[in-house]
Design a protein around this motif. Structure first.
Motif, short mmCIF file in Angstrom:
data_model
loop_
_atom_site.label_atom_id
_atom_site.label_comp_id
_atom_site.label_asym_id
_atom_site.label_seq_id
_atom_site.Cartn_x
_atom_site.Cartn_y
_atom_site.Cartn_z
N ARG A 141 0.76 -1.09 -0.04
CA ARG A 141 -0.08 0.10 0.04
C ARG A 141 0.69 1.03 -0.03
O ARG A 141 0.50 2.11 -0.64
CB ARG A 141 -0.82 0.05 1.26
CG ARG A 141 -1.86 1.08 1.32
CD ARG A 141 -2.72 1.18 2.76
NE ARG A 141 -1.65 1.78 3.67
CZ ARG A 141 -1.35 2.81 3.80
NH1 ARG A 141 -1.75 3.87 2.81
NH2 ARG A 141 -0.52 3.24 4.51
N LYS B 143 2.64 1.63 -3.58
CA LYS B 143 1.52 2.15 -4.44
C LYS B 143 1.46 3.54 -4.27
O LYS B 143 1.10 4.29 -5.16
CB LYS B 143 0.48 1.24 -4.28
CG LYS B 143 0.47 -0.14 -5.01
CD LYS B 143 -0.75 -0.79 -4.74
CE LYS B 143 -0.73 -2.28 -5.01
NZ LYS B 143 -1.93 -3.04 -4.82
N PRO C 153 3.27 5.69 -7.58
CA PRO C 153 2.04 4.82 -8.37
C PRO C 153 2.66 4.11 -9.51
O PRO C 153 1.99 3.27 -10.29
CB PRO C 153 1.13 6.07 -8.29
CG PRO C 153 1.89 7.24 -8.50
CD PRO C 153 2.85 7.00 -7.22
N LYS D 290 4.99 -0.69 -10.24
CA LYS D 290 3.66 -2.04 -10.19
C LYS D 290 4.10 -2.86 -9.01
O LYS D 290 5.17 -3.66 -9.00
CB LYS D 290 3.79 -3.18 -11.43
CG LYS D 290 2.63 -3.95 -11.64
CD LYS D 290 2.85 -4.87 -13.25
CE LYS D 290 1.63 -5.75 -13.14
NZ LYS D 290 2.04 -6.38 -14.66
N VAL D 291 2.98 -3.32 -8.07
CA VAL D 291 3.34 -3.95 -6.84
C VAL D 291 2.28 -5.30 -7.10
O VAL D 291 1.27 -5.19 -7.42
CB VAL D 291 2.93 -3.27 -5.83
CG1 VAL D 291 3.02 -3.94 -4.31
CG2 VAL D 291 3.61 -2.03 -5.72
#
Length: 265
Positions: free
Chosen positions: A71, A74, A78, A81-82
């Motif tokens: 979290r 991200k 942003p 890519k998680v």
């Protein structure tokens, strides 16, 4: 003399077997010089609880920290890519965890765990492992404990080409495998341990090397983080609390940001 010959034969057979599996599935070097995709692996899960404290299971702490770390990444970056090897309480085989990272062309693999020792309730602190040759008996024991998860998998002997999680020799062979990413892995591991000290005032037991099945097939820099000892009542209370889990995630997040800034230059 006969016993010695038998031991030599067994050792030679294991070396040939492991050498074969290593040749069969070589690690491909990634050409990307930026951190675009990170895979976060919450250790254990489902039928595999991992180590336990008085009231806490490793699988639950690992998942909470992993989700919070994802979290934070991200939210602040942003563009990254998680991906998670698991986002719920399910059992994922060790080989599938690294395979998932490879399939998604991850630039980083972070595996989150909790430690434990039956010898003392006073042992505490964080430690971050990279794939390599275990230099102490303690490092070997951690690797053997984490690798023993394969005993819960079906057909594990076939999947891991006869790898024995209780064999020191097997772990030595395993540890010599992922050399292409050792420098970057050590860099991230060192940042993580330093952030544990500066961000959350934790005691760091340092960066260590050992042979972990979950890391050896990763085609990218990878670390395995032991966030603390559930066998220590104080650390169990900390790791099972929401504030403690958020603090652990924040320490790893800051290390990730520092690593990404360095790599992306």
């Amino acid at each position: 003399m006969l016993k010695v010959l038998k031991l030599v034969f067994v050792a030679s057979s294991l070396l040939v077997s492991l050498a074969f599996v290593f040749k069969q599935e070589p690690v491909a070097y990634k050409s990307s010089s930026k951190v675009n995709t990170v895979v976060i692996d919450a250790g254990h899960g489902g039928k595999d609880p991992g180590t336990r404290g008085r009231n806490t299971k490793e699988k639950d702490v690992a998942l909470s920290v992993a989700l919070e770390l994802g979290r934070k990444i991200k939210e602040e970056t942003p563009d990254v890519k998680v991906l998670f090897t698991r986002s719920t309480d399910v059992f994922i085989e060790l080989g599938e965890r690294s395979a998932f990272a490879n399939r998604n062309n991850a630039d980083l693999f972070i595996s989150i765990h909790c430690n434990a020792t039956p010898r003392s309730k006073s042992v505490h602190g964080t430690e971050t492992f990279v794939m390599g040759l275990h230099k102490t008996e303690g490092n070997l024991e951690v690797a053997k404990r984490e690798n023993s998860v394969i005993l819960q998998e079906t057909n594990y002997k076939q999947k891991y080409k006869g790898f024995d999680p209780n064999s020191p020799l097997a772990h030595i062979m395993l540890a010599n495998y992922q050399s292409a990413f050792i420098s970057s892995s050590l860099r991230l591991a060192d940042l993580i341990e330093k952030k544990f000290q500066s961000v959350s005032d934790r005691e760091s037991r340092g960066v260590k090397q050992a042979g972990f099945l979950v890391l050896w097939r990763c085609a990218m820099p990878s670390v395995l983080i032991e966030t603390g000892f559930l066998s220590s009542p104080d650390e169990e209370d900390y790791l099972s609390s929401e504030d403690g889990q958020k603090e652990v995630a924040e320490s790893i997040h800051q290390a990730f940001m520092a690593y990404k800034k360095d790599i992306d230059r």
